[in-house]
Design an enzyme around this catalytic site. Structure first.
Site, PDB file in Angstrom:
ATOM      1  CG  ASP A 529       9.847 -13.210   0.020  1.00 11.41           C
ATOM      2  OD1 ASP A 529       9.255 -12.404  -0.718  1.00 11.41           O
ATOM      3  OD2 ASP A 529      10.931 -12.959   0.574  1.00 11.41           O
ATOM      4  CG  HIS A 530       3.950 -12.710  -4.388  1.00 11.61           C
ATOM      5  ND1 HIS A 530       4.267 -13.578  -5.399  1.00 11.61           N
ATOM      6  CD2 HIS A 530       2.705 -12.245  -4.693  1.00 11.61           C
ATOM      7  CE1 HIS A 530       3.275 -13.651  -6.275  1.00 11.61           C
ATOM      8  NE2 HIS A 530       2.320 -12.846  -5.868  1.00 11.61           N
ATOM      9  NE  ARG A 531      11.094  -9.942  -0.769  1.00  6.34           N
ATOM     10  CZ  ARG A 531      11.960  -9.656   0.204  1.00  6.34           C
ATOM     11  NH1 ARG A 531      12.620  -8.501   0.185  1.00  6.34           N
ATOM     12  NH2 ARG A 531      12.161 -10.513   1.196  1.00  6.34           N
TER      13      ARG A 531
END
Length: 557
Positions: A529-531
């Site tokens: 998850d790039h967040r």
């Protein structure tokens, strides 16, 4: 002229007391005859108690959590003189009380026919008398063909507009054939299952029955009515309560009353997406209304054109194409399995809502594979089979300890860092993909993990995994090593923030400084998850994992 009358709990069957789990009216409400007042729950059924009179609620005598029984006062209603009340009905035995309609879904054992004991064999278990309902819906099948069941073990859950109840088996044995499925309509006498019994089986005695025309009886089977009565086993939670407490997505029955579920169906609301605000997170009608209001309040995209619709997050997509496939050739239609319908909706949400990035790498597992083969030879007599998955789980735990942001979940603007290590692994079953969880993998040896993964995979294939065995995962592994492929992009299993994909190992020539030598190489695909995780952290995670697999001694430190 009006009068103040008391509305009481009618006959609720073979139960001394039941718990009030929901109040459906409040003081000052104007109610109609047959309007539901409270929801009560026993260990086998939840049901709504309707009013037998119309009027204005003046006071309420019960609250959520209270125990009530037949005759308990629910509330006082200011009613007109011409409205029939509980008291007048009680005084006139010739007038059937409204309690019959409520009580009959849970049949008291006193009304059951006498039984005689006969030799075991193939037994037909059928739906008993379920009261004043022609048909009810099967909303859950709780057993499978091949299961060994006990007497009084629940087989199916059925639901009317006023009550949901579990139908227990009247006989112990092995299920040979199931005759019902979710969505079927059943009524008294409908065949539920054929059970192969080795014990004495109760059959309905005809000693006191009215004479009927003789009917030939097959010597190999008897028809046994499954009585709806209080279980002789220790008390267990009802289907709605167990759903709420487990937090699982795999159970059919949301934690809501029958009328709320019916209300949600009318509005097209998936109750698994609604957060309950009632006691024990029970979903109320107001929760359903709030969910619909929130969905309608999403700002529409002015750029949405004709022939398009919106999905999660307000994304605009074209409508799904409508095609008559029969124009092009013969077809077959096969409904999706329950697991695929549930997992499909979750995967769609996760893919749309989570910004996925996948980091691909490779690990040299030449020495580890040789070690694994050696262990299998040594432990063959002990019945332990070491798979590469067991080593992967152990190595992943070390990676999570070194990179704690991978062992986390995103909760709004907060990152929840977990101090436990529960690792899920994708298991392929005939009905679809499920993810059993190895709990506290950091405290278990490789041999312990190997045994547990084998046991959970077997339960998954047989469809016998419990909700608890699929909960609490911190990180998941999806392995296609036994099938093929080079790299792929696994979809993150929310609320986790990363998942590891493993493809089939292959021999690769590697330069050792003097010559090319063959090395067994395992492809790794890490979706994150790039967040929460940036690319550099993902690359370091994969590199460290590759180092552990290349020299597994590091994972044992």
């Amino acid at each position: 002229m009006s009068q103040l009358v008391q509305v009481k709990v009618p006959d609720i069957g073979d139960f001394d007391e039941v718990e009030v789990i929901e109040l459906l009216v409040k003081v000052g409400d104007t109610i109609a005859t047959e309007q539901s007042l409270i929801t009560v729950e026993s260990d086998k059924a939840s049901m709504e108690i309707p009013s037998d009179t119309a009027g204005v609620v003046k006071s309420i005598a019960v609250n959520v959590g209270a125990k009530v029984k037949q005759g308990s006062v629910i509330l006082e209603v200011e009613a007109n003189d011409n409205v029939s009340t509980t008291e007048t009905k009680a005084e006139n035995p010739a007038t059937p009380a409204v309690q019959e309609k409520v009580a009959e879904p849970v049949i008291a054992t006193a009304s059951a026919p006498e039984k005689a004991s006969v030799a075991g064999g193939l037994v037909d278990v059928v739906v008993p008398d379920i009261g004043d309902f022609d048909e009810v819906d099967v909303i859950e099948v709780m057993v499978a063909v091949g299961d060994d069941i006990k007497e009084e073990q629940s087989l199916i859950t059925v639901e009317s507009d006023k009550a949901s109840m579990e139908i227990p088996s009247s006989h112990a044995g092995k299920i040979v054939e199931l005759k019902v499925k979710v969505g079927d309509k059943v009524k008294k006498g409908t065949l539920i299952a054929k059970v192969e019994s080795t014990q004495a089986s109760p059959v309905v005695s005809t000693a006191n029955a009215a004479p009927t025309e003789p009917t030939p009886i097959e010597s190999s089977s008897q028809t046994v009515v499954a009585p709806v009565q209080a279980s002789k086993e220790p008390p267990r939670q009802s289907p709605t309560a167990s759903y709420a407490l487990s937090g699982a997505e795999y159970r059919n029955l949301p934690h809501a009353s029958p009328s709320v579920r019916q209300f949600a169906r009318e509005l097209g609301v998936d109750l698994t997406q609604v957060k309950g605000t009632g006691r024990k997170d029970r979903i109320t009608a107001d929760d359903v209304r709030a969910f619909v209001k929130a969905a309608l309040s999403v700002a529409p995209n002015n750029n949405v054109s004709a022939g398009s619709s919106t999905v999660g997050g307000g994304l605009s997509v074209l409508d799904w194409p409508k095609v008559d496939f029969t124009k092009f050739g013969p077809i077959q239609t096969k409904p999706l399995s329950r697991i695929k319908k549930i997992s499909g909706a979750n995967l769609h949400r996760n893919w749309v809502m989570i910004p996925h990035v996948t980091n691909n790498d490779e690990a040299d597992i030449t020495d580890l594979e040789a070690f694994r083969v050696q262990l299998n030879k040594e432990y063959e007599k002990a019945g332990v089979k070491f798979t590469m998955l067991a080593f992967l789980i152990k190595a992943v735990v070390q990676c999570l300890k070194k990179f704690p942001e991978f062992n986390a979940s995103l909760d709004g603007d907060n990152l929840v860092l977990k101090e436990y290590y529960h690792i899920g692994f994708a298991a392929d079953t005939p009905n679809g993909l499920v993810v059993p969880v190895i709990r506290d993998a950091d405290k278990k040896s490789v041999s312990d993990i190997a045994k547990e993964t084998a046991e959970l995979a077997k339960l998954a294939r047989e469809g016998k995994l419990s909700p608890a065995q699929m909960q609490g995962g911190c990180f998941s592994i999806s392995s296609l090593g036994g099938i093929g492929g080079t790299h792929f992009t696994p979809i993150i299993n929310a609320p986790e923030v990363a998942i590891l994909g493993v493809s089939r190992s292959y021999q690769k020539p590697v330069w050792d400084g003097e010559a090319f030598v063959p090395r067994l190489t395992m492809p790794l695909s890490l979706s994150y998850d790039h967040r929460v995780i940036d690319g550099a952290a993902a690359a370091r995670f994969n590199v460290y994992l590759s180092q552990l697999l290349s020299d597994f001694r590091r994972a044992l430190v």
